[in-house]
Design a protein around this motif. Structure first.
Motif, PDB file in Angstrom:
ATOM      1  N   LEU A  49      -7.167  19.851 -39.948  1.00 45.18           N
ATOM      2  CA  LEU A  49      -7.968  20.063 -38.743  1.00 45.18           C
ATOM      3  C   LEU A  49      -7.191  19.679 -37.487  1.00 45.18           C
ATOM      4  N   THR A  50      -6.486  18.566 -37.543  1.00 43.10           N
ATOM      5  CA  THR A  50      -5.720  18.159 -36.352  1.00 43.10           C
ATOM      6  C   THR A  50      -4.548  19.092 -36.112  1.00 43.10           C
ATOM      7  N   ARG A  51      -3.962  19.618 -37.182  1.00 46.03           N
ATOM      8  CA  ARG A  51      -2.874  20.585 -37.023  1.00 46.03           C
ATOM      9  C   ARG A  51      -3.365  21.833 -36.298  1.00 46.03           C
ATOM     10  N   ALA A  52      -4.647  22.133 -36.464  1.00 45.29           N
ATOM     11  CA  ALA A  52      -5.226  23.295 -35.789  1.00 45.29           C
ATOM     12  C   ALA A  52      -5.684  22.973 -34.378  1.00 45.29           C
ATOM     13  N   GLY A  53      -5.452  21.734 -33.923  1.00 49.18           N
ATOM     14  CA  GLY A  53      -5.790  21.368 -32.555  1.00 49.18           C
ATOM     15  C   GLY A  53      -7.196  20.848 -32.357  1.00 49.18           C
ATOM     16  N   LEU A  54      -7.900  20.548 -33.442  1.00 52.05           N
ATOM     17  CA  LEU A  54      -9.265  20.044 -33.328  1.00 52.05           C
ATOM     18  C   LEU A  54      -9.276  18.531 -33.115  1.00 52.05           C
ATOM     19  N   ASP A  55     -10.264  18.060 -32.383  1.00 57.80           N
ATOM     20  CA  ASP A  55     -10.436  16.635 -32.099  1.00 57.80           C
ATOM     21  C   ASP A  55     -11.200  16.008 -33.261  1.00 57.80           C
ATOM     22  N   VAL A  56     -10.543  15.115 -33.975  1.00 49.82           N
ATOM     23  CA  VAL A  56     -11.079  14.576 -35.232  1.00 49.82           C
ATOM     24  C   VAL A  56     -11.294  13.068 -35.124  1.00 49.82           C
ATOM     25  N   VAL A  57     -12.420  12.609 -35.669  1.00 47.43           N
ATOM     26  CA  VAL A  57     -12.714  11.185 -35.806  1.00 47.43           C
ATOM     27  C   VAL A  57     -12.903  10.878 -37.288  1.00 47.43           C
ATOM     28  N   LEU A  58     -12.237   9.820 -37.758  1.00 50.44           N
ATOM     29  CA  LEU A  58     -12.343   9.367 -39.138  1.00 50.44           C
ATOM     30  C   LEU A  58     -13.129   8.061 -39.191  1.00 50.44           C
ATOM     31  N   ILE A  59     -14.121   8.007 -40.080  1.00 47.36           N
ATOM     32  CA  ILE A  59     -14.966   6.821 -40.237  1.00 47.36           C
ATOM     33  C   ILE A  59     -14.741   6.239 -41.630  1.00 47.36           C
ATOM     34  N   GLY A 515      -6.169  19.887 -54.076  1.00 47.43           N
ATOM     35  CA  GLY A 515      -6.114  21.348 -54.071  1.00 47.43           C
ATOM     36  C   GLY A 515      -7.395  21.970 -53.571  1.00 47.43           C
ATOM     37  N   MET A 516      -8.534  21.473 -54.057  1.00 44.03           N
ATOM     38  CA  MET A 516      -9.827  22.003 -53.631  1.00 44.03           C
ATOM     39  C   MET A 516     -10.028  21.785 -52.137  1.00 44.03           C
ATOM     40  N   THR A 517      -9.716  20.596 -51.658  1.00 39.30           N
ATOM     41  CA  THR A 517      -9.916  20.282 -50.243  1.00 39.30           C
ATOM     42  C   THR A 517      -8.965  21.078 -49.366  1.00 39.30           C
ATOM     43  N   ASN A 518      -7.763  21.309 -49.825  1.00 37.90           N
ATOM     44  CA  ASN A 518      -6.820  22.157 -49.094  1.00 37.90           C
ATOM     45  C   ASN A 518      -7.447  23.520 -48.815  1.00 37.90           C
ATOM     46  N   LEU A 519      -8.068  24.097 -49.826  1.00 30.68           N
ATOM     47  CA  LEU A 519      -8.745  25.388 -49.662  1.00 30.68           C
ATOM     48  C   LEU A 519      -9.939  25.270 -48.712  1.00 30.68           C
ATOM     49  N   LEU A 520     -10.811  24.281 -48.955  1.00 30.14           N
ATOM     50  CA  LEU A 520     -12.033  24.160 -48.152  1.00 30.14           C
ATOM     51  C   LEU A 520     -11.733  23.856 -46.688  1.00 30.14           C
ATOM     52  N   ALA A 521     -10.759  22.980 -46.443  1.00 34.29           N
ATOM     53  CA  ALA A 521     -10.434  22.613 -45.065  1.00 34.29           C
ATOM     54  C   ALA A 521      -9.787  23.778 -44.319  1.00 34.29           C
ATOM     55  N   THR A 522      -8.970  24.558 -45.012  1.00 30.70           N
ATOM     56  CA  THR A 522      -8.371  25.742 -44.382  1.00 30.70           C
ATOM     57  C   THR A 522      -9.452  26.734 -43.984  1.00 30.70           C
ATOM     58  N   GLN A 523     -10.442  26.908 -44.853  1.00 34.22           N
ATOM     59  CA  GLN A 523     -11.562  27.796 -44.522  1.00 34.22           C
ATOM     60  C   GLN A 523     -12.376  27.241 -43.358  1.00 34.22           C
ATOM     61  N   VAL A 525     -11.301  25.330 -40.865  1.00 34.29           N
ATOM     62  CA  VAL A 525     -10.550  25.565 -39.621  1.00 34.29           C
ATOM     63  C   VAL A 525     -10.773  26.991 -39.135  1.00 34.29           C
ATOM     64  N   LYS A 526     -10.678  27.931 -40.030  1.00 30.22           N
ATOM     65  CA  LYS A 526     -10.869  29.342 -39.660  1.00 30.22           C
ATOM     66  C   LYS A 526     -12.265  29.559 -39.078  1.00 30.22           C
ATOM     67  N   ARG A 527     -13.239  28.892 -39.654  1.00 25.84           N
ATOM     68  CA  ARG A 527     -14.616  29.043 -39.183  1.00 25.84           C
ATOM     69  C   ARG A 527     -14.811  28.406 -37.808  1.00 25.84           C
ATOM     70  N   LEU A 528     -14.157  27.264 -37.563  1.00 26.36           N
ATOM     71  CA  LEU A 528     -14.388  26.524 -36.332  1.00 26.36           C
ATOM     72  C   LEU A 528     -13.628  27.075 -35.135  1.00 26.36           C
ATOM     73  N   ASN A 529     -12.361  27.444 -35.329  1.00 23.56           N
ATOM     74  CA  ASN A 529     -11.612  27.946 -34.170  1.00 23.56           C
ATOM     75  C   ASN A 529     -10.751  29.173 -34.448  1.00 23.56           C
ATOM     76  N   GLY A 530     -10.925  29.768 -35.625  1.00 25.34           N
ATOM     77  CA  GLY A 530     -10.252  31.026 -35.920  1.00 25.34           C
ATOM     78  C   GLY A 530      -8.776  30.917 -36.228  1.00 25.34           C
ATOM     79  N   LYS A 531      -8.253  29.711 -36.361  1.00 24.48           N
ATOM     80  CA  LYS A 531      -6.819  29.547 -36.600  1.00 24.48           C
ATOM     81  C   LYS A 531      -6.494  29.519 -38.090  1.00 24.48           C
ATOM     82  N   ASP A 532      -5.269  29.895 -38.401  1.00 23.08           N
ATOM     83  CA  ASP A 532      -4.751  29.798 -39.763  1.00 23.08           C
ATOM     84  C   ASP A 532      -3.813  28.606 -39.839  1.00 23.08           C
ATOM     85  N   VAL A 533      -4.062  27.704 -40.786  1.00 21.99           N
ATOM     86  CA  VAL A 533      -3.196  26.539 -40.961  1.00 21.99           C
ATOM     87  C   VAL A 533      -2.729  26.483 -42.407  1.00 21.99           C
TER      88      VAL A 533
END
Length: 536
Positions: A49-59, A515-523, A525-533
């Protein structure tokens, strides 16, 4: 050991944004995406998400501990890095559960074994849960990226004797064995993986994805508990967090509200379903927290003439899937055989007994080899796993009955491990069961194990792998989340951890989560800002 640079401490000195809950929290913050947790699912998600330029907070509710703090002492590691100080157990106390509770989560304290999701597991998910796109071929690129990112390769250094016993005995019996891939780089072969890696060789989230996200501007709040999601009309409106002490007590009544466009729950199975239950998340089919799975684990000790020294060297480097491949999914439960490292605190439990009896067994400690078997739970009609339940104070506990179906697997695994240990030259074998004694022949052990009362609490059991509870499926009648990880009834809420698995994996699950999260997080990112990471 010479002092090594601590990249996390160096990053903090450079200005990484990290806030200790006990030192005070702001009343409200805003971001694009709030992620609950910092383990395998959270770390990969934050990096992408951060690679795609999104502002991320971790709790993260656990503390921040880094290589500067790791000193190979069980007394400190269990207290600071594990859920409930390594004393987490199922509701009836029959199964101990080892889970991480720190920045980096369980990836900081696991034993580095890295397996892809077995083909048979993926096929079952396709057939029963409608996950048509989760084929071996479709998942391969997502696993490959995670393997490259985290340096997951077969261990090339000769195994320690604790592991070599497995291969020696299996070979003599005509049972297959193989080398385990491990996520390490420049490993010193110390053997203290479960206590935090003091050399940063383990490629955990603590030294890979979390630093990458912080370098890209993510904000980290630790010793900060995600208490409740504010869910209204199918949307999360905010996340209420509270500061906590190391022991889990609230610091004060102060709260922090996190307002985000999207929320990712990645606190691990048990904690993720618990957060959603505290938040009164929609659950029209009664699936939330249900079908939560462990790999229930049995143990067997073998005593050898030679010194085994099971505390030193790579904890797990060899395995056998013989008893998984020969077990049909709809038949008796299958199990994966591995070795278990033996540090003194853990040994004091796994060797069994107390007082004079335990002292006598500790005199054999350097000569003791420990084997374990992981039960592949969740595939048979009698294999329904457990349920996450809530205490009155809002904390979670896993109700996980050890059924006759699972305990039959325990008996068969105790037999298999004893036979392997004797074949490898053990002079004595001691299955982990309250009715067990020391057996000096395979015939004696076989007869004794056959006569054991296989009941909870009598049968020694543990687990370090928790999965399910927010299961993924193609319809809302079968799962809590959709195939893209988004909650079926809450549009801006995703789950990115092992709780999305519909069953257990049948293998150590960290790579499956990556592996599963790699797929889900990439999807996502695409949904949130249209970018491919791509995970580098």
């Amino acid at each position: 050991m010479s002092k090594l640079p601590d990249p996390f401490r160096e990053g903090l000195a450079r200005g990484w944004k990290a806030t200790h809950g006990e030192q005070g929290l702001p009343s409200q913050i805003e971001c694009d995406v709030a992620i609950v947790g910092t383990g395998a699912g959270a770390g990969i998600t934050a990096e992408l998400l951060t690679r795609a330029g999104l502002d991320v907070v971790l709790i993260e509710e656990g503390p921040l501990r880094t290589s500067s703090d790791f000193n190979q002492k069980e007394s400190e590691a269990y207290r600071t890095l594990y859920q409930e100080s390594a004393a987490r157990r199922t509701l009836d106390g029959a199964i101990s559960i080892m889970q991480g509770r720190c920045v980096g989560g369980t990836t900081v304290i696991n034993w580095t074994s890295s397996f892809r999701t077995p083909d048979s597991t993926l096929r079952h998910w396709q057939e029963v849960y409608g996950l048509r796109d989760f084929t071996t071929e479709a998942m391969a690129p997502w696993f490959e990226q995670a393997e490259r990112r985290l340096n997951m390769v077969p261990w090339t250094i000769p195994p320690n004797l604790n592991n070599e016993v497995l291969r020696t005995g299996a070979t003599k019996l005509g049972i297959s064995s193989a080398v385990i891939p491990r996520n390490v780089k420049g490993c010193w072969n110390l053997g203290s993986c479960g206590l935090g890696c003091p050399t940063n060789a383990k490629q955990s989230m603590l030294v890979t994805s979390i630093p990458a996200a912080l370098n890209a501007g993510a904000r980290l709040f630790y010793q900060t508990r995600a208490h409740k999601l504010d869910i209204q009309n199918g949307q999360v409106k905010g996340l209420l967090c509270v500061p906590i002490r190391l022991n889990g007590d609230k610091v004060s009544d102060q709260t922090m509200r996190v307002v985000a466009k999207h929320y990712v729950v990645a606190g691990g199975a048990i904690n993720s379903p618990a957060l959603l239950r505290r938040s009164d998340a929609p659950d029209p089919h009664g699936l939330l927290g249900a079908r939560t799975f462990l790999h229930p684990v049995s143990f067997s000790a073998g005593i050898f003439d030679e010194r085994i020294e099971g505390w030193q060297g790579a904890p797990q480097s060899l395995y056998s899937d013989h008893f998984v491949h020969d077990a049909p999914l709809q038949g008796p439960i299958g199990f994966k055989v591995e070795a278990a490292p033996l540090h003194p605190g853990m040994a004091s439990i796994l060797m069994g007994g107390h007082g004079q009896r335990l002292m006598t067994r500790f005199q054999q400690y350097p000569h003791t080899q420990m084997m374990l078997s992981l039960m592949r739970d969740g595939f048979h009609p009698e294999s329904v796993g457990g349920k996450v339940r809530m205490h009155l104070d809002g904390s979670a506990v896993l109700d996980y009955p050890l059924t006759d179906y699972v305990l039959d697997g325990f008996r068969r695994s105790l037999l298999a491990m004893a036979e392997i240990q004797f074949a490898a030259g053990a002079k004595v074998v001691r299955p982990f069961h309250e009715q067990s004694d020391d057996y000096s022949t395979w015939a004696a052990a076989k007869a004794a194990i056959a006569a054991f009362d296989m009941k909870p609490l009598l049968t020694g059991a543990g687990s370090a792998h928790v999965m399910g509870g927010c299961g993924m499926a193609s319809t809302e009648a079968l799962g809590v989340v959709r195939p893209d990880g988004v909650h079926w009834q809450v549009d801006n809420l995703s789950v990115h951890d092992g709780s999305v698995f519909p069953t257990s994996i049948g293998a150590n699950p960290q790579l499956s989560i990556y592996g599963m999260t790699n797929l889900l997080a990439t999807q996502l990112v695409k949904r949130l800002n249209g970018k491919d990471v791509v995970l580098a």
